[in-house]
Design a protein around this motif. Structure first.
Motif, short mmCIF file in Angstrom:
data_model
loop_
_atom_site.label_atom_id
_atom_site.label_comp_id
_atom_site.label_asym_id
_atom_site.label_seq_id
_atom_site.Cartn_x
_atom_site.Cartn_y
_atom_site.Cartn_z
N ILE A 144 0.84 -1.19 0.00
CA ILE A 144 0.00 0.00 0.00
C ILE A 144 0.88 1.25 0.00
O ILE A 144 1.30 1.74 1.06
CB ILE A 144 -0.96 0.01 1.22
N PRO A 145 1.21 1.77 -1.19
CA PRO A 145 1.99 3.02 -1.22
C PRO A 145 1.13 4.19 -0.77
O PRO A 145 -0.06 4.26 -1.08
CB PRO A 145 2.38 3.14 -2.70
N ASN A 146 1.74 5.11 -0.01
CA ASN A 146 0.95 6.24 0.45
C ASN A 146 1.23 7.49 -0.36
O ASN A 146 2.25 7.62 -1.03
CB ASN A 146 1.12 6.49 1.96
N HIS A 147 0.29 8.41 -0.28
CA HIS A 147 0.35 9.65 -1.05
C HIS A 147 1.02 10.76 -0.25
O HIS A 147 1.96 11.41 -0.72
CB HIS A 147 -1.06 10.07 -1.47
N ILE A 148 0.53 10.96 0.97
CA ILE A 148 1.08 12.00 1.84
C ILE A 148 1.53 11.32 3.14
O ILE A 148 0.71 11.03 4.01
CB ILE A 148 0.03 13.09 2.15
N PRO A 149 2.82 11.03 3.29
CA PRO A 149 3.28 10.36 4.53
C PRO A 149 3.18 11.32 5.71
O PRO A 149 3.63 12.47 5.63
CB PRO A 149 4.73 10.01 4.21
N PRO A 150 2.59 10.88 6.82
CA PRO A 150 2.39 11.80 7.94
C PRO A 150 3.63 12.07 8.77
O PRO A 150 3.68 13.06 9.49
CB PRO A 150 1.32 11.07 8.78
N ASN A 176 7.84 14.67 1.99
CA ASN A 176 7.19 14.10 0.81
C ASN A 176 8.20 13.33 -0.04
O ASN A 176 9.38 13.70 -0.12
CB ASN A 176 6.55 15.21 -0.03
N PRO A 177 7.76 12.26 -0.69
CA PRO A 177 8.67 11.47 -1.52
C PRO A 177 9.27 12.29 -2.67
O PRO A 177 8.70 13.30 -3.10
CB PRO A 177 7.75 10.37 -2.07
N LEU A 178 10.43 11.84 -3.17
CA LEU A 178 11.06 12.50 -4.31
C LEU A 178 10.30 12.20 -5.60
O LEU A 178 10.18 13.05 -6.46
CB LEU A 178 12.51 12.06 -4.44
N CYS A 179 9.82 10.96 -5.73
CA CYS A 179 9.10 10.57 -6.94
C CYS A 179 7.60 10.79 -6.76
O CYS A 179 7.08 10.77 -5.64
CB CYS A 179 9.38 9.12 -7.29
N SER A 180 6.93 10.99 -7.88
CA SER A 180 5.48 11.20 -7.84
C SER A 180 4.76 9.93 -7.41
O SER A 180 5.32 8.82 -7.46
CB SER A 180 4.98 11.64 -9.22
N LEU A 225 -3.18 6.25 -2.06
CA LEU A 225 -2.79 7.21 -3.10
C LEU A 225 -3.97 8.08 -3.53
O LEU A 225 -3.78 9.15 -4.11
CB LEU A 225 -2.24 6.47 -4.32
N LYS A 226 -5.18 7.62 -3.24
CA LYS A 226 -6.38 8.36 -3.64
C LYS A 226 -6.84 9.35 -2.57
O LYS A 226 -7.82 10.06 -2.79
CB LYS A 226 -7.50 7.37 -3.97
N ARG A 227 -6.15 9.40 -1.46
CA ARG A 227 -6.53 10.32 -0.39
C ARG A 227 -5.82 11.66 -0.58
O ARG A 227 -4.67 11.70 -1.02
CB ARG A 227 -6.16 9.75 0.98
N ASP A 228 -6.50 12.72 -0.20
CA ASP A 228 -5.89 14.05 -0.27
C ASP A 228 -5.48 14.55 1.11
O ASP A 228 -5.37 15.75 1.34
CB ASP A 228 -6.86 15.03 -0.94
N LYS A 229 -5.26 13.60 2.01
CA LYS A 229 -4.83 13.93 3.37
C LYS A 229 -3.80 12.91 3.81
O LYS A 229 -3.61 11.88 3.14
CB LYS A 229 -6.03 13.92 4.32
N PRO A 230 -3.10 13.15 4.92
CA PRO A 230 -2.10 12.18 5.38
C PRO A 230 -2.70 10.78 5.57
O PRO A 230 -3.85 10.62 5.96
CB PRO A 230 -1.63 12.76 6.72
N SER A 231 -1.89 9.77 5.24
CA SER A 231 -2.35 8.38 5.29
C SER A 231 -2.07 7.78 6.67
O SER A 231 -0.98 7.27 6.92
CB SER A 231 -1.65 7.56 4.20
#
Length: 232
Positions: free
Chosen positions: A39-45, A49-53, A78-84
């Motif tokens: 489960i890759p995350n979008h916004i790590p809490p 933020n990651p270097l890659c998209s 990845l579909k969330r717009d808030k920290p995972s």
């Protein structure tokens, strides 16, 4: 009757490498897990933020999963717009898999910092914790973690099949001393990274020109020319 347990491995996967995959493979085999969900995350809490998209990291995780039997990719974070937050993901998965034990995979360093996690006291209500070893690590358990292990720890793999959640299982896995930070520095230097990440992922990184700028270690040496830098 409960179904075979499912393993959950989350992270930024920037990039995914053997330090992620090998402990997961050993947990799959030792515990008889039905599958491992990456489960890759979008916004790590808890980190930058990651270097890659998200799209690039998802592509790398998909490539790695395709080479490992029983590994699947879950895109929900990845579909969330808030920290995972882990607790949110586990609550969602429990609702979707009501008869399946969930085994959340983490490193010993994460277990020791568990009290800093969002709603950490609730994690064992939704999943078992499967804790992998780290090289040279001699845990000095804080009182709250020592108490947690005393109440929930088990060495019996079958226990994780008999309950939906609530156990902590310390894995006897092969320790691997590799961090994504170290790997990114090697890539930025243009050094050989074979056997440190799947060949398909290494090919994708080369093809896309990822990690060619030195963003984390100013002593790492000059970046390799001609590449596309990873997204901030």
């Amino acid at each position: 009757m409960l179904k075979p347990p499912v393993g959950i491995l989350g992270g930024t996967f920037d990039p995914v490498h053997i330090g992620h995959l090998r402990p997961a493979i050993e947990a799959r085999d030792a515990l008889g897990l039905a599958e491992i969900r990456l489960i890759p995350n979008h916004i790590p809490p808890h980190r930058a933020n990651p270097l890659c998209s998200s799209e690039q990291r998802l592509a790398m995780v998909r490539l790695a999963a395709a080479e490992n039997p029983g590994f699947v990719v879950d895109e929900r974070e990845l579909k969330r717009d808030k920290p995972s937050w882990t607790i949110d993901t586990l609550i969602e998965l429990r609702g979707e898999l009501p008869d399946t034990p969930l085994c959340f995979l983490m490193g010993m360093d994460s277990l020791l910092t568990l009290p800093s996690w969002h709603r950490w006291q609730e994690l064992l209500d939704y999943a078992h914790l499967v804790v992998s070893l780290r090289p040279g690590w001699q845990p000095d358990y804080p009182a709250d973690i020592a108490g947690l292990l005393a109440r929930h720890g088990t060495r019996r793999a079958e226990d994780l099949h008999l309950k939906l959640s609530g156990h902590i299982w310390l894995a006897d896995n092969l320790p691997i001393a590799l961090s994504a930070t170290r790997l990114r520095d090697l890539l930025a230097r243009g050094q050989d990274t074979r056997y440190l990440l799947p060949a398909c992922v290494a090919h994708y990184i080369e093809q896309e020109g990822l990690y060619r700028t030195v963003a984390e270690n100013p002593q790492a040496g000059p970046a390799q020319p001609g590449g596309k830098p990873g997204h901030p």
